[in-house]
Design a protein around this motif. Structure first.
Motif, PDB file in Angstrom:
ATOM      1  N   LEU A  23       0.835  -1.207   0.000  1.00 16.12           N
ATOM      2  CA  LEU A  23       0.000   0.000   0.000  1.00 16.12           C
ATOM      3  C   LEU A  23       0.866   1.253   0.000  1.00 16.12           C
ATOM      4  CD1 LEU A  23      -2.811   1.359   0.314  1.00 16.12           C
ATOM      5  CD2 LEU A  23      -2.503   1.140   2.789  1.00 16.12           C
ATOM      6  N   LEU A  24       1.866   1.292   0.885  1.00 14.89           N
ATOM      7  CA  LEU A  24       2.760   2.454   0.955  1.00 14.89           C
ATOM      8  C   LEU A  24       3.558   2.607  -0.341  1.00 14.89           C
ATOM      9  CD1 LEU A  24       4.087   2.079   4.622  1.00 14.89           C
ATOM     10  CD2 LEU A  24       2.383   3.704   3.767  1.00 14.89           C
ATOM     11  N   ALA A  25       3.994   1.476  -0.910  1.00 18.23           N
ATOM     12  CA  ALA A  25       4.725   1.546  -2.181  1.00 18.23           C
ATOM     13  C   ALA A  25       3.818   2.075  -3.284  1.00 18.23           C
ATOM     14  CB  ALA A  25       5.255   0.161  -2.555  1.00 18.23           C
ATOM     15  N   GLY A  26       2.550   1.655  -3.270  1.00 16.61           N
ATOM     16  CA  GLY A  26       1.615   2.099  -4.301  1.00 16.61           C
ATOM     17  C   GLY A  26       1.351   3.589  -4.257  1.00 16.61           C
ATOM     18  N   VAL A  27       1.081   4.133  -3.064  1.00 16.92           N
ATOM     19  CA  VAL A  27       0.787   5.566  -2.988  1.00 16.92           C
ATOM     20  C   VAL A  27       2.034   6.387  -3.314  1.00 16.92           C
ATOM     21  CG1 VAL A  27      -1.136   5.319  -1.382  1.00 16.92           C
ATOM     22  CG2 VAL A  27       1.164   5.596  -0.469  1.00 16.92           C
ATOM     23  N   THR A  28       3.201   5.885  -2.918  1.00 13.43           N
ATOM     24  CA  THR A  28       4.448   6.620  -3.219  1.00 13.43           C
ATOM     25  C   THR A  28       4.722   6.605  -4.726  1.00 13.43           C
ATOM     26  OG1 THR A  28       5.341   5.986  -1.056  1.00 13.43           O
ATOM     27  CG2 THR A  28       6.901   6.805  -2.689  1.00 13.43           C
ATOM     28  N   LEU A  29       4.611   5.426  -5.337  1.00  9.42           N
ATOM     29  CA  LEU A  29       4.819   5.344  -6.782  1.00  9.42           C
ATOM     30  C   LEU A  29       3.767   6.160  -7.528  1.00  9.42           C
ATOM     31  CD1 LEU A  29       5.674   1.550  -7.166  1.00  9.42           C
ATOM     32  CD2 LEU A  29       7.211   3.478  -7.577  1.00  9.42           C
ATOM     33  N   GLY A  30       2.532   6.140  -7.025  1.00 11.57           N
ATOM     34  CA  GLY A  30       1.490   6.946  -7.643  1.00 11.57           C
ATOM     35  C   GLY A  30       1.831   8.425  -7.620  1.00 11.57           C
ATOM     36  N   MET A  31       2.351   8.880  -6.488  1.00 12.69           N
ATOM     37  CA  MET A  31       2.765  10.280  -6.393  1.00 12.69           C
ATOM     38  C   MET A  31       3.843  10.600  -7.422  1.00 12.69           C
ATOM     39  SD  MET A  31       1.371  12.177  -3.899  1.00 12.69           S
ATOM     40  CE  MET A  31       2.698  13.281  -3.448  1.00 12.69           C
ATOM     41  N   ILE A  32       4.850   9.723  -7.513  1.00 15.72           N
ATOM     42  CA  ILE A  32       5.964   9.965  -8.445  1.00 15.72           C
ATOM     43  C   ILE A  32       5.467   9.954  -9.884  1.00 15.72           C
ATOM     44  CG2 ILE A  32       8.131   9.018  -9.318  1.00 15.72           C
ATOM     45  CD1 ILE A  32       8.659   7.953  -6.476  1.00 15.72           C
ATOM     46  N   ILE A  33       4.589   8.999 -10.212  1.00 17.67           N
ATOM     47  CA  ILE A  33       4.041   8.913 -11.574  1.00 17.67           C
ATOM     48  C   ILE A  33       3.219  10.152 -11.891  1.00 17.67           C
ATOM     49  CG2 ILE A  33       2.347   7.671 -12.979  1.00 17.67           C
ATOM     50  CD1 ILE A  33       3.417   5.099 -11.577  1.00 17.67           C
ATOM     51  N   GLY A  34       2.429  10.609 -10.915  1.00 17.84           N
ATOM     52  CA  GLY A  34       1.625  11.809 -11.139  1.00 17.84           C
ATOM     53  C   GLY A  34       2.478  13.042 -11.366  1.00 17.84           C
ATOM     54  N   VAL A  67      -1.763   3.187  -6.566  1.00 20.47           N
ATOM     55  CA  VAL A  67      -1.142   3.977  -7.643  1.00 20.47           C
ATOM     56  C   VAL A  67      -2.195   4.854  -8.315  1.00 20.47           C
ATOM     57  CG1 VAL A  67      -0.031   3.825  -9.905  1.00 20.47           C
ATOM     58  CG2 VAL A  67       0.689   2.305  -8.067  1.00 20.47           C
ATOM     59  N   TYR A  68      -3.394   4.303  -8.493  1.00 20.37           N
ATOM     60  CA  TYR A  68      -4.490   5.024  -9.157  1.00 20.37           C
ATOM     61  C   TYR A  68      -4.852   6.300  -8.408  1.00 20.37           C
ATOM     62  CZ  TYR A  68      -9.348   5.850 -10.662  1.00 20.37           C
ATOM     63  OH  TYR A  68     -10.529   6.406 -11.093  1.00 20.37           O
ATOM     64  N   TYR A  69      -5.228   6.179  -7.134  1.00 18.92           N
ATOM     65  CA  TYR A  69      -5.652   7.393  -6.445  1.00 18.92           C
ATOM     66  C   TYR A  69      -4.473   8.209  -5.923  1.00 18.92           C
ATOM     67  CZ  TYR A  69      -5.557   4.229  -2.306  1.00 18.92           C
ATOM     68  OH  TYR A  69      -5.194   3.318  -1.342  1.00 18.92           O
ATOM     69  N   GLY A  70      -3.283   7.588  -5.784  1.00 17.05           N
ATOM     70  CA  GLY A  70      -2.109   8.350  -5.382  1.00 17.05           C
ATOM     71  C   GLY A  70      -1.639   9.301  -6.463  1.00 17.05           C
ATOM     72  N   SER A  71      -1.746   8.875  -7.721  1.00 15.81           N
ATOM     73  CA  SER A  71      -1.292   9.723  -8.825  1.00 15.81           C
ATOM     74  C   SER A  71      -2.200  10.932  -9.030  1.00 15.81           C
ATOM     75  CB  SER A  71      -1.209   8.916 -10.113  1.00 15.81           C
ATOM     76  OG  SER A  71      -2.481   8.425 -10.478  1.00 15.81           O
ATOM     77  N   MET A  72      -3.440  10.860  -8.497  1.00 15.86           N
ATOM     78  CA  MET A  72      -4.348  12.001  -8.622  1.00 15.86           C
ATOM     79  C   MET A  72      -3.747  13.243  -7.966  1.00 15.86           C
ATOM     80  SD  MET A  72      -7.002  11.279 -10.356  1.00 15.86           S
ATOM     81  CE  MET A  72      -7.924   9.871 -10.968  1.00 15.86           C
ATOM     82  N   TYR A  73      -3.091  13.048  -6.824  1.00 10.90           N
ATOM     83  CA  TYR A  73      -2.478  14.217  -6.196  1.00 10.90           C
ATOM     84  C   TYR A  73      -1.121  14.540  -6.810  1.00 10.90           C
ATOM     85  CZ  TYR A  73      -0.361  17.494  -3.065  1.00 10.90           C
ATOM     86  OH  TYR A  73       0.255  18.609  -2.583  1.00 10.90           O
ATOM     87  N   GLY A  74      -0.369  13.504  -7.232  1.00 12.74           N
ATOM     88  CA  GLY A  74       0.959  13.773  -7.778  1.00 12.74           C
ATOM     89  C   GLY A  74       0.925  14.763  -8.924  1.00 12.74           C
ATOM     90  N   GLY A  75      -0.099  14.668  -9.767  1.00  9.15           N
ATOM     91  CA  GLY A  75      -0.201  15.594 -10.890  1.00  9.15           C
ATOM     92  C   GLY A  75      -0.434  17.026 -10.467  1.00  9.15           C
ATOM     93  N   THR A  76      -0.897  17.213  -9.235  1.00  3.69           N
ATOM     94  CA  THR A  76      -1.141  18.572  -8.742  1.00  3.69           C
ATOM     95  C   THR A  76       0.154  19.340  -8.552  1.00  3.69           C
ATOM     96  OG1 THR A  76      -3.089  17.758  -7.575  1.00  3.69           O
ATOM     97  CG2 THR A  76      -2.247  19.895  -6.893  1.00  3.69           C
ATOM     98  N   ILE A  77       1.227  18.644  -8.199  1.00  2.00           N
ATOM     99  CA  ILE A  77       2.490  19.322  -7.903  1.00  2.00           C
ATOM    100  C   ILE A  77       2.995  20.086  -9.124  1.00  2.00           C
ATOM    101  CG2 ILE A  77       4.914  18.940  -7.299  1.00  2.00           C
ATOM    102  CD1 ILE A  77       4.019  16.684  -5.494  1.00  2.00           C
ATOM    103  N   THR A  78       3.020  19.424 -10.284  1.00  2.00           N
ATOM    104  CA  THR A  78       3.474  20.135 -11.479  1.00  2.00           C
ATOM    105  C   THR A  78       2.425  21.146 -11.953  1.00  2.00           C
ATOM    106  OG1 THR A  78       2.653  18.274 -12.805  1.00  2.00           O
ATOM    107  CG2 THR A  78       4.989  18.301 -12.274  1.00  2.00           C
ATOM    108  N   SER A  79       1.149  20.869 -11.686  1.00  2.00           N
ATOM    109  CA  SER A  79       0.109  21.834 -12.061  1.00  2.00           C
ATOM    110  C   SER A  79       0.317  23.154 -11.329  1.00  2.00           C
ATOM    111  CB  SER A  79      -1.284  21.282 -11.735  1.00  2.00           C
ATOM    112  OG  SER A  79      -1.570  20.144 -12.499  1.00  2.00           O
TER     113      SER A  79
END
Length: 550
Positions: A23-34, A67-79
């Motif tokens: 779970l922790l790996a998924g949210v972290t990878l999701g953030m990086i992917i986002g 990864v799915y819901y973690g990447s939702m926030y990751g994309g905000t950083i570059t936005s």
């Protein structure tokens, strides 16, 4: 009480060292992917799918969902930092997020986005826990006719809600259905469209198509629009900085927007095809229309960031309802998740919660824990993830393509599938380039076998009589939804035109001279270029790329 008992059992199921680490790996990878512009949740899940082979099914799905819901926030950083959405669902976050960053308030903007994501995710999962059993109980009454119509409604929603060039959206879906017919004809047991290849007898596997369209295709498209030439430069961000945390007035301004965005996003996500992008744009338009100071929107309004952020995370929870209860993906990302379910022999649908309750409720419970992990990671790791955004795209692009090739080959050790993946990568580039919809193609590819099987069963039951679709009450309701979806764009356009004429006529009669509608009226009517206007969306549900050479 059953819901709480099931959730408690789900939490017990996932509270193992392995599942928590995944779970922790998924949210972290999701953030990086986002954070990586040009990727997003669909590409991330597709690329990481081969990595999960050999894992326990529950742990693997928990990781991919994270990864799915973690990447939702990751994309905000570059936005927020560089005005570049990490993925389409964060387009609306650029409208006020980037102006806030230019005012030196990147820290408060990113923290507020993290809090909005947490609140929306928590509300969304609570609603998911309540709605999923209800929808599953209704869906258990469905037969082949209803299942076929639901597949059609899912694709129709995706095509009709995306604005211009719906013909290209339909063509994209037809390409997906065509690819789904390769292999063995389930009716007569003969090969079709295999061209003598033994590796195509079992059909075209979903993994190479998804990795090609959303991995390689997105990379090629980003290179074409010049992402490798961009130089990303933004100020240093530190949690120890004086202005890193939001003020009391920021919270006061954003509280209502976060709650409204959470509910709006969830119920928008319930509709197959609507997705997080539409939800976030709708939330932005809503907040601007009800604000006492609409002139601040686009210039750094915190509510203009919090609302869309809550909406896109709420939509990710809402999209899980049709996936888990009907087996119908509402977006390209959930289509990849559906493929992952099928690979481990799990059939999403009305019986999932009865036949695999530990898995289903374990997945839902993991989303509760995932939102807590995301809040902590989001806030305290913002500077680290911001540094990921500094990595030049010219370095990331070849690394991602190599990962795509290796990941595809690792699935079945097949060079044919590597070739299919690369061909789909080129296809994905041209689809993005000319306005086709990769999302419609991939959803049609996943749903194609279900649509064909349910249609054949329906024709066998009815003896070839199409009247079966109007003889059953459930089918009639679904057909009514289809008619409404087809009529909605035309009715909406007519209402908008009449409303604009009424505003103009009112001003003429009141002042004796013709007047134009006010900016607020234009915004509420969806004027061209406004966040609520359909012409901001292309066939994949994304904002038109203003950086595109065309």
């Amino acid at each position: 009480m059953d819901i709480f008992n099931n959730l408690a059992q789900g939490i017990i199921t996932i509270l193992t060292v392995q599942n928590v680490l995944l779970l922790l790996a998924g949210v972290t990878l999701g953030m990086i992917i986002g954070v990586m512009p040009g990727l997003g949740p669909t590409a991330g899940i597709a690329i990481l799918l081969p990595v999960t082979f050999g894992m326990d099914p529950t742990g693997a799905i928990i990781m991919l969902a994270a990864v799915y819901y973690g990447s939702m926030y990751g994309g905000t950083i570059t936005s927020v930092l560089i005005n570049t959405p990490g993925e389409s669902a964060t387009v609306a976050s650029t409208f006020d997020g980037f102006p806030l960053a230019r005012q030196g308030r990147a820290g408060p903007a990113l923290v507020m986005a993290a809090i909005a994501s947490f609140i929306a995710g928590t509300i969304g999962v609570i609603l998911l826990s309540a709605f999923a059993p209800m929808v599953a109980s209704i869906a258990r009454t469905f037969g082949p006719p209803e299942l076929f119509l639901i597949v059609v409604v899912g694709l129709l929603t995706l095509i009709m809600i995306i604005g211009k060039n719906r013909i290209l959206g339909i063509l994209s879906a037809l390409i997906g259905f065509a690819l789904a017919t390769v292999g063995i004809d389930i009716g007569v047991g003969e090969q079709r469209y295999t061209f003598g290849s033994s590796e195509l007898i079992s059909g075209i596997d979903f993994v190479p198509v998804a990795i090609g369209l959303f991995g390689v295709g997105e990379i090629l498209y980003s290179l074409w629009r010049g992402a490798h030439k961009e130089h990303l430069d933004f100020g240093k961000i530190s949690i120890k900085g004086k202005g890193f945390w939001p003020t009391r007035s920021d919270f006061k301004e954003s509280n209502g927007a976060m709650v409204r965005g959470s509910f709006l996003g969830f119920f928008t996500g319930l509709a197959p095809g609507a997705g997080a992008t539409v939800a976030s744009l709708m939330s932005y338009s809503l907040e601007k229309s009800i604000s006492k100071k609409p002139e601040r929107f686009g210039k750094g309004a915190m509510a203009g960031l919090a609302g869309p952020e809550a909406a896109n995370n709420g939509a990710s929870a809402g999209a899980m309802v049709p996936l888990l209860t009907l087996g119908i993906p509402g977006s390209a990302a959930t289509a990849v998740l559906l493929a992952a379910f099928l690979m481990w022999g799990l059939q999403p649908g009305p019986l999932l919660m009865e036949q695999n309750p530990d898995f289903a409720w374990g997945l839902i419970a993991s989303m509760y824990l995932g939102n807590v992990a995301l809040l902590i990671i989001n806030i305290f790791m913002i500077p680290t993830f911001a540094n990921v955004a500094r990595v030049p795209f010219r370095i990331l692009a070849p690394i991602i393509i190599v990962i795509c090739v290796l990941g595809t080959f690792a699935v079945h050790s097949s060079m044919v599938e590597v070739g299919i993946m690369l061909a789909c990568g080129v296809l994905g580039f041209f689809m993005r380039r000319y306005g086709f919809s990769p999302a419609a193609l991939v959803i049609a590819l996943v749903l194609g076998p279900l649509a064909e099987e349910s249609l054949r069963q329906t024709m066998i039951i009815s003896g070839g009589n199409l009247g079966i679709f109007i003889e059953r009450s459930a089918s009639m309701w679904i057909l009514a939804v289809m008619v409404a979806l087809i009529a909605l764009p035309f009715v909406s356009r007519r209402i908008t035109r009449l409303a604009a004429m009424a505003v103009t006529e009112f001003g003429r009669r009141r002042r004796g001279t013709p007047v134009e509608p006010s900016p607020e009226a234009q915004d509420s009517l969806g004027s061209p270029g406004s966040p609520g206007s359909p012409d901001l969306l292309d066939l994949s549900g994304q904002k038109k790329d203003v950086n595109s050479p065309n």
